[in-house]
Structures are given as structure tokens and as C-alpha cells.
Scaffold this motif. Structure first.
Motif, PDB file in Angstrom:
ATOM      1  N   PHE A 102     -50.595 -68.702  85.888  1.00 46.00           N
ATOM      2  CA  PHE A 102     -51.321 -67.937  86.822  1.00 46.00           C
ATOM      3  C   PHE A 102     -52.402 -68.882  87.612  1.00 46.00           C
ATOM      4  O   PHE A 102     -52.615 -68.481  88.871  1.00 46.00           O
ATOM      5  CB  PHE A 102     -52.427 -66.946  85.969  1.00 46.00           C
ATOM      6  CG  PHE A 102     -51.739 -65.886  85.255  1.00 46.00           C
ATOM      7  CD1 PHE A 102     -50.452 -65.349  85.607  1.00 46.00           C
ATOM      8  CD2 PHE A 102     -52.312 -65.196  84.472  1.00 46.00           C
ATOM      9  CE1 PHE A 102     -49.902 -64.276  85.168  1.00 46.00           C
ATOM     10  CE2 PHE A 102     -51.880 -63.768  83.737  1.00 46.00           C
ATOM     11  CZ  PHE A 102     -50.527 -63.508  84.052  1.00 46.00           C
ATOM     12  N   VAL A 103     -53.055 -69.945  86.879  1.00 39.32           N
ATOM     13  CA  VAL A 103     -53.504 -70.725  87.634  1.00 39.32           C
ATOM     14  C   VAL A 103     -52.724 -71.592  88.867  1.00 39.32           C
ATOM     15  O   VAL A 103     -53.456 -71.651  89.878  1.00 39.32           O
ATOM     16  CB  VAL A 103     -54.167 -72.168  86.695  1.00 39.32           C
ATOM     17  CG1 VAL A 103     -54.874 -72.907  87.410  1.00 39.32           C
ATOM     18  CG2 VAL A 103     -55.604 -71.194  85.797  1.00 39.32           C
ATOM     19  N   ARG A 104     -51.612 -71.793  88.399  1.00 38.49           N
ATOM     20  CA  ARG A 104     -50.883 -72.684  89.237  1.00 38.49           C
ATOM     21  C   ARG A 104     -50.415 -71.647  90.389  1.00 38.49           C
ATOM     22  O   ARG A 104     -50.409 -72.188  91.576  1.00 38.49           O
ATOM     23  CB  ARG A 104     -49.804 -73.153  88.736  1.00 38.49           C
ATOM     24  CG  ARG A 104     -48.876 -74.119  89.738  1.00 38.49           C
ATOM     25  CD  ARG A 104     -47.677 -74.920  88.776  1.00 38.49           C
ATOM     26  NE  ARG A 104     -48.138 -75.518  87.768  1.00 38.49           N
ATOM     27  CZ  ARG A 104     -47.602 -75.476  86.340  1.00 38.49           C
ATOM     28  NH1 ARG A 104     -46.594 -74.730  86.273  1.00 38.49           N
ATOM     29  NH2 ARG A 104     -48.234 -76.019  85.516  1.00 38.49           N
ATOM     30  N   TYR A 105     -50.194 -70.573  90.417  1.00 35.18           N
ATOM     31  CA  TYR A 105     -49.645 -69.637  91.370  1.00 35.18           C
ATOM     32  C   TYR A 105     -50.349 -68.529  92.001  1.00 35.18           C
ATOM     33  O   TYR A 105     -50.253 -68.132  93.184  1.00 35.18           O
ATOM     34  CB  TYR A 105     -48.211 -69.012  90.963  1.00 35.18           C
ATOM     35  CG  TYR A 105     -47.048 -70.189  90.635  1.00 35.18           C
ATOM     36  CD1 TYR A 105     -46.682 -71.043  91.433  1.00 35.18           C
ATOM     37  CD2 TYR A 105     -47.081 -70.348  89.252  1.00 35.18           C
ATOM     38  CE1 TYR A 105     -45.670 -71.750  90.895  1.00 35.18           C
ATOM     39  CE2 TYR A 105     -45.945 -71.243  88.736  1.00 35.18           C
ATOM     40  CZ  TYR A 105     -45.457 -72.215  89.774  1.00 35.18           C
ATOM     41  OH  TYR A 105     -44.566 -73.108  89.275  1.00 35.18           O
ATOM     42  N   CYS A 106     -51.327 -68.086  91.202  1.00 34.04           N
ATOM     43  CA  CYS A 106     -52.069 -66.778  91.331  1.00 34.04           C
ATOM     44  C   CYS A 106     -53.500 -67.061  91.816  1.00 34.04           C
ATOM     45  O   CYS A 106     -54.061 -66.117  92.645  1.00 34.04           O
ATOM     46  CB  CYS A 106     -51.872 -65.792  90.364  1.00 34.04           C
ATOM     47  SG  CYS A 106     -50.183 -65.815  89.734  1.00 34.04           S
ATOM     48  N   VAL A 107     -54.247 -67.619  90.999  1.00 35.44           N
ATOM     49  CA  VAL A 107     -55.782 -67.700  90.898  1.00 35.44           C
ATOM     50  C   VAL A 107     -56.421 -68.135  92.263  1.00 35.44           C
ATOM     51  O   VAL A 107     -57.425 -67.562  92.575  1.00 35.44           O
ATOM     52  CB  VAL A 107     -56.050 -68.605  89.757  1.00 35.44           C
ATOM     53  CG1 VAL A 107     -57.693 -68.861  89.705  1.00 35.44           C
ATOM     54  CG2 VAL A 107     -55.773 -68.021  88.647  1.00 35.44           C
ATOM     55  N   ASP A 108     -55.517 -68.953  93.273  1.00 35.61           N
ATOM     56  CA  ASP A 108     -56.205 -69.255  94.464  1.00 35.61           C
ATOM     57  C   ASP A 108     -56.637 -67.968  95.130  1.00 35.61           C
ATOM     58  O   ASP A 108     -57.676 -68.075  95.967  1.00 35.61           O
ATOM     59  CB  ASP A 108     -55.040 -69.909  95.356  1.00 35.61           C
ATOM     60  CG  ASP A 108     -54.939 -71.473  95.081  1.00 35.61           C
ATOM     61  OD1 ASP A 108     -55.930 -71.706  94.320  1.00 35.61           O
ATOM     62  OD2 ASP A 108     -54.104 -71.824  95.620  1.00 35.61           O
ATOM     63  N   CYS A 109     -55.820 -66.826  94.974  1.00 33.55           N
ATOM     64  CA  CYS A 109     -56.233 -65.328  95.912  1.00 33.55           C
ATOM     65  C   CYS A 109     -56.779 -64.518  94.998  1.00 33.55           C
ATOM     66  O   CYS A 109     -57.254 -63.464  95.211  1.00 33.55           O
ATOM     67  CB  CYS A 109     -55.244 -65.179  96.472  1.00 33.55           C
ATOM     68  SG  CYS A 109     -54.526 -66.034  97.760  1.00 33.55           S
ATOM     69  N   HIS A 110     -56.645 -64.677  93.395  1.00 35.08           N
ATOM     70  CA  HIS A 110     -57.105 -63.778  92.502  1.00 35.08           C
ATOM     71  C   HIS A 110     -57.971 -64.161  91.533  1.00 35.08           C
ATOM     72  O   HIS A 110     -57.820 -64.392  90.307  1.00 35.08           O
ATOM     73  CB  HIS A 110     -55.929 -63.172  91.935  1.00 35.08           C
ATOM     74  CG  HIS A 110     -54.862 -62.214  92.600  1.00 35.08           C
ATOM     75  ND1 HIS A 110     -55.133 -61.206  93.422  1.00 35.08           N
ATOM     76  CD2 HIS A 110     -53.709 -62.728  93.178  1.00 35.08           C
ATOM     77  CE1 HIS A 110     -54.182 -60.843  93.934  1.00 35.08           C
ATOM     78  NE2 HIS A 110     -53.348 -61.779  93.725  1.00 35.08           N
ATOM     79  N   ASN A 111     -59.467 -64.428  92.144  1.00 30.45           N
ATOM     80  CA  ASN A 111     -60.219 -65.168  91.477  1.00 30.45           C
ATOM     81  C   ASN A 111     -61.634 -64.266  91.676  1.00 30.45           C
ATOM     82  O   ASN A 111     -61.787 -63.398  92.114  1.00 30.45           O
ATOM     83  CB  ASN A 111     -60.508 -66.747  91.757  1.00 30.45           C
ATOM     84  CG  ASN A 111     -60.887 -67.027  93.012  1.00 30.45           C
ATOM     85  OD1 ASN A 111     -61.858 -66.292  93.899  1.00 30.45           O
ATOM     86  ND2 ASN A 111     -60.128 -67.913  93.714  1.00 30.45           N
ATOM     87  N   GLU A 112     -62.657 -64.832  91.047  1.00 30.40           N
ATOM     88  CA  GLU A 112     -64.117 -64.361  90.950  1.00 30.40           C
ATOM     89  C   GLU A 112     -64.648 -64.068  92.469  1.00 30.40           C
ATOM     90  O   GLU A 112     -64.863 -62.910  92.858  1.00 30.40           O
ATOM     91  CB  GLU A 112     -65.048 -64.939  90.219  1.00 30.40           C
ATOM     92  CG  GLU A 112     -66.339 -64.437  89.875  1.00 30.40           C
ATOM     93  CD  GLU A 112     -67.319 -65.065  89.360  1.00 30.40           C
ATOM     94  OE1 GLU A 112     -66.972 -66.189  88.922  1.00 30.40           O
ATOM     95  OE2 GLU A 112     -68.286 -64.469  88.936  1.00 30.40           O
TER      96      GLU A 112
END
Lengths: 308, 217
Positions: free
Chosen positions: A58-68
Motif C-alpha cells: 500500500f505504501v509503495r503504490y497507494c498511499v501517495d493519493c490515499h493518506n491523511e
């Protein structure tokens, strides 16, 4: 209708609306369960499969756009708790991998409008998809450990090379560039950038070039924050240089073998936040508290000198 | 009971079109219909600019000068109104006047932040590229938060309207459809001045032109 009755109805409706809004927010519901009903906090255990294998995907592919700070589609994937809450489309984990919206979107062809990550972004490997699929099939648990996923693909070491962006390097070098250039002129062989892609510098004492002495450190004052490697092997430096070395916040490697730096001074180097490796004269080893270096994650190596 | 005209066609049209536009913007963002969301945003911009212009050059009850007063006067009015002691007004009352201003400000902010927002999925507001990505992301977040503030303002507006409708027995909702109120609830109705449709259409076209120039040129 009387005023009192009207505002009673308004208060009731407001509460009702608020309840509906909260009930639509899994985070609000969970908070209510934990705060009012004492339910255990929803979070993954440190030794869980999620924490070891899924989170890093998730951190590598998703968290850039799905974070706090930026929760696209009102979805956050920066923690197990947030992943369980889902997003605008509701629950994304599903009961298993076949009903999971998350996996369905990740499995779409890259050029599909709904594919995640979207076109142009780096995409997950087949093994990584398999890891997520297995995790979802076991109920998207935050507590099952790796033992429950014995057949999961092996963790792969991924080395990512960032593209060379000269303008960004120049921007990072700019605050120190003048001083570095001045030092390079005076010590042409001793002061170098680590690489053309780096703004960090390496300082090396070379016996055939102008010596690095305690006096030399006074000239380094403005570049101390960008010194990443310092090789002072056999340099005539003493404890007087210590305050300067302790200001090298980017320092990852230091060789002080053959110098006059004392053991108490060397011991203070454990406070350097980035330091990973120290080379010292063997004679000093017995005077140093090796355990403290180990606790700080610093590799301490010794160099034997016949005359030491 | 004799009824008199208090709201012109343009104020009523603005009110209901704003409601339709706001609902449309909400639905389109929920379903991810971004192009439609943008078009509705442009239409709402036209409406808002028109309302501001109509507040200076429109009919009496639309004029900002006709309903804007000091905040203290508005609070005093609100207190009296809750005690059922406040007099009726032909157009916006002092508290309602401030609600109009707040709502317009919130909607303008929503439009501006929307013009600068992006969704990271290939859709951006027309001005998103003029600012850096971090600021655009920040404004995108504010665009989302402001929506909830607008929703709260809408709820407050509804509470106030139905207070008049059900407790004070003033037919505000019907008046916003028909444009008419009983004359006893519209003091000084004789002094109300309604501007021509040509003026309204000219201002509307002018508003549309402003939006077209800003967005498409």
C-alpha cells in the motif's frame, strides 16, 4: 405550531441527521464503539501479515493519493484501521478477494479508466497482487501472522532508481554551492560531491594533498550539514574538531583511525542521527562502550596499526 | 387577503437554479462525473456573478443596500424574531440578509477552490496548472470541507425558513415560488421597484461572458 415544539423537532431532526451522517462514516462508528462501549482499538498487531507484507505494498503504490492529507475517493490506505473503514464506494476489502473492490481495481488493465494505481503510475507486481489476494481471502485480518500465509510469495527486494533531475540537484546544492566550490579550490582532491545526483559531500584526508587539520574544520563551518562521508584516516586532528563533526547531521560514515581523537569524544558520535559506520584504531576499542554503538545501530570497526 | 409582489422572477429563478445546481454538483461528484461537475460549476459561477450584479442593479428586494445592516442590528432582529416580536419584511430580513452574504461568500469560495482543484486522476480545474501541485491539493481538500460548511448553512437556512413558515405563519416558501406575499407581511410594498427583464437578461449574458472569458480564454 409553538416555538418550543418547533425547536424540539429541529433539535430531534438535527440529532437524527447527525446520527445518520455518523453511521455513514465507519470511522465515526468505530470511534463510538471504542469510546462509549470500550471495544478494543481497531489496529493491526506489529507481527501481523498485514504489517509485514500488505502495508508495504500500500505504501509503495497507494498511499501517495490515499493518506491523511489527501484521501482520494475518501479512501485512506495508510494504516490497517483506515483501510478497513473504506472510502466513498464503501467497504473496499470485501469478504474475500472475489468481492473486494480494492483488488478488482488493482487487477484492471493499466489503461482502464478505473485502474488503480492510475495510468502513468508504477504498478504492483503479480506477486504483490497475490499477497493482497491471500490476505483478503483470510478475511483481511490485522492479527494473523506470517505463519498463516505459508504459501505467500517470497518478499522481494526492490531497488528503485530515481530519474536524474539536474535542476533539482542544483536546487539542493545551491545553498552550499559557493562554499563547496571554495573548498574544492583549496582542497581539490579532498572535497567531492558523493555523486552527480547528490548534493551531499565527502571529505577525505589524503597525505599527499593539503592536510585536513583542526584548523581546516573552521573553514567547513557552512557545509557541515551536507557532509555525508568523512575519511580522516591518519589526519592530524584532535578533540578540537569534535564540535564540528557533531554538527554534521548528514554524516553516515566516518573513518577516524590513526587520529588523535580520544575515546570519550568518539563515544559522543552516537548522537549523530544518520551515522551508520565508524572506523577507529583498534587500541581504542576497549575504552569504548560498544553496546551503546550497537543500540544506536552504528557499526563500529577497528583498524590495527602496528605502532599503535 | 390581498397579495403583493415582493420577489422578481430573476431572484426566484436564481434561488431555485442555485438549489438545482448545488444538488447537481453534489450528485456529479458522488458519481465521479467530473466533466458534468465542471459544467455545473461554470453554471453556478454565472448564477453567482449575476446575483452580485443584480444586488447592485436589480430590483429593490435584491439590492444589498436594501437588506444589509450592521451585525448588531441583525442579532437584535434575530433575538426579537425568536421571541416572535420582530416586524415582517417585504424582502430579506436583517438576519436573512447576512445569511445571503455568507452563502454567497461560501459559494464563491467553493467555485474558486474548484477552479484550482485537481483529482489526481487526470481531471483538474481550469486554473489548477497555474499554481503548484501542493497548493492545488490543499485547495482540493478545502473544496471538500467547504461543501460540508455549505451543507450546514443550508440546514440553518431551512430551519429559519420553516420557523417563519410554521411558527410565524409567514409563507416564505410559497413566496419564493409565486413571488407574492400577503400585503400585511410586506410593509412598504408600494415602494418596491422591479427592474426590467431586459436588464436582467443583459446582466445574465454579461455574467456568462465573464465566466467564458475567464475559463475558456
Amino acid at each position: 405550531m409553538t416555538r418550543k415544539r418547533y425547536f424540539t423537532i429541529v433539535a430531534f431532526l438535527s440529532l437524527l441527521l447527525l446520527s445518520v451522517i455518523i453511521s455513514q462514516q465507519p470511522a465515526g462508528l468505530q470511534w463510538t464503539k471504542e469510546t462509549l462501549f470500550g471495544q478494543a482499538k481497531l489496529q493491526a498487531t506489529p507481527d501481523s501479515f498485514y504489517q509485514h507484507r500488505v502495508d508495504e505494498i500500500f505504501v509503495r503504490y497507494c498511499v501517495d493519493c490515499h493518506n491523511e492529507n489527501k484521501a482520494k475517493g475518501k479512501l485512506r490506505l495508510d494504516s490497517f484501521r483506515q483501510a478497513v473503514f473504506g472510502g466513498r464506494s464503501g467497504d473496499v476489502l470485501g469478504k474475500n478477494s472475489t468481492t473486494s473492490l480494492l483488488l478488482a481495481r488493482m487487477q484492471l488493465p493499466a489503461d482502464n479508466r478505473l485502474a488503480m494505481p492510475p495510468l502513468g503510475r508504477k504498478r504492483q507486481t503479480k506477486d504483490e497482487l497475490k499477497v493482497i489476494q491471500m490476505w483478503l481471502d483470510k478475511g483481511a485480518s490485522g492479527s494473523l501472522t506470517r505463519a498463516a500465509f505459508a504459501t505467500a510469495p517470497e518478499k522481494q527486494k526492490i531497488i528503485e532508481l530515481n530519474p536524474y533531475q539536474p535542476e533539482q540537484i542544483a536546487k539542493k546544492r545551491a545553498p552550499f554551492a559557493k562554499q563547496v566550490a571554495k573548498l574544492q579550490k583549496k582542497y581539490p582532491l579532498n572535497v567531492q560531491y558523493l555523486a552527480r545526483t547528490s548534493h551531499l559531500i565527502e571529505i577525505t584526508h589524503i597525505s599527499s594533498a593539503p592536510a585536513m587539520t583542526d584548523q581546516s574544520f573552521t573553514e567547513l563551518d557552512r557545509v557541515l550539514p551536507v557532509v555525508a562521508r568523512l575519511n580522516l584516516r591518519n589526519a592530524p586532528v584532535t578533540d578540537q574538531s569534535l564540535p564540528y563533526i557533531l554538527n554534521m547531521r548528514s554524516l553516515t560514515y566516518i573513518n577516524i583511525s590513526g587520529t588523535a581523537l580520544s575515546a570519550p569524544s568518539i563515544q559522543q558520535l552516537i548522537h549523530l542521527p544518520m551515522l551508520k559506520r565508524i572506523l577507529v584504531s583498534e587500541r581504542l576499542l576497549q575504552e569504548l562502550d560498544l553496546q551503546k554503538f550497537q543500540q544506536a545501530g552504528i557499526i563500529l570497526e577497528s583498524v590495527y596499526y602496528e605502532n599503535s | 387577503m390581498k397579495t403583493v409582489k415582493v420577489w422578481d422572477f430573476w431572484i426566484r429563478a436564481f434561488h431555485w437554479l442555485l438549489l438545482a445546481g448545488f444538488t447537481g454538483a453534489w450528485l456529479t461528484i458522488e458519481y465521479g462525473w467530473m466533466q458534468a461537475h465542471a459544467v455545473i460549476g461554470y453554471c453556478l459561477s454565472v448564477l453567482l456573478i449575476f446575483r452580485v450584479l443584480w444586488g447592485f442593479w436589480g430590483s429593490t428586494t435584491a439590492h444589498f443596500t436594501a437588506f444589509l445592516c450592521s451585525p448588531i442590528t441583525a442579532l437584535k432582529y434575530l433575538k426579537n424574531s425568536l421571541q416572535l416580536k420582530a416586524p415582517a419584511h417585504a424582502g430579506h430580513n436583517p438576519a436573512g440578509g447576512w445569511m445571503v452574504v455568507c452563502m454567497l461568500a461560501l459559494l464563491f469560495w467553493q467555485i474558486i477552490s474548484g477552479l484550482l482543484a485537481n483529482n489526481d486522476l487526470g481531471f483538474s480545474g481550469p486554473f489548477a496548472d497555474f499554481i503548484n501541485k501542493t497548493l492545488s491539493d490543499q485547495l482540493t481538500q478545502w473544496h471538500g470541507w467547504n461543501f460540508y460548511i455549505i451543507l450546514s448553512a443550508v440546514w440553518l437556512h431551512l430551519v429559519a425558513v420553516f420557523f417563519y413558515q410554521l411558527v410565524k405563519r409567514e409563507k416564505l416558501v410559497q413566496a419564493m415560488f409565486s413571488g407574492k406575499k400577503p400585503n400585511i407581511q410586506a410593509p412598504n410594498w408600494q415602494s418596491l421597484n422591479f427592474k426590467s427583464n431586459i436588464r436582467a437578461i443583459s446582466l445574465l449574458v454579461f455574467s456568462a461572458l465573464i465566466v467564458c472569458i475567464i475559463v475558456f480564454l
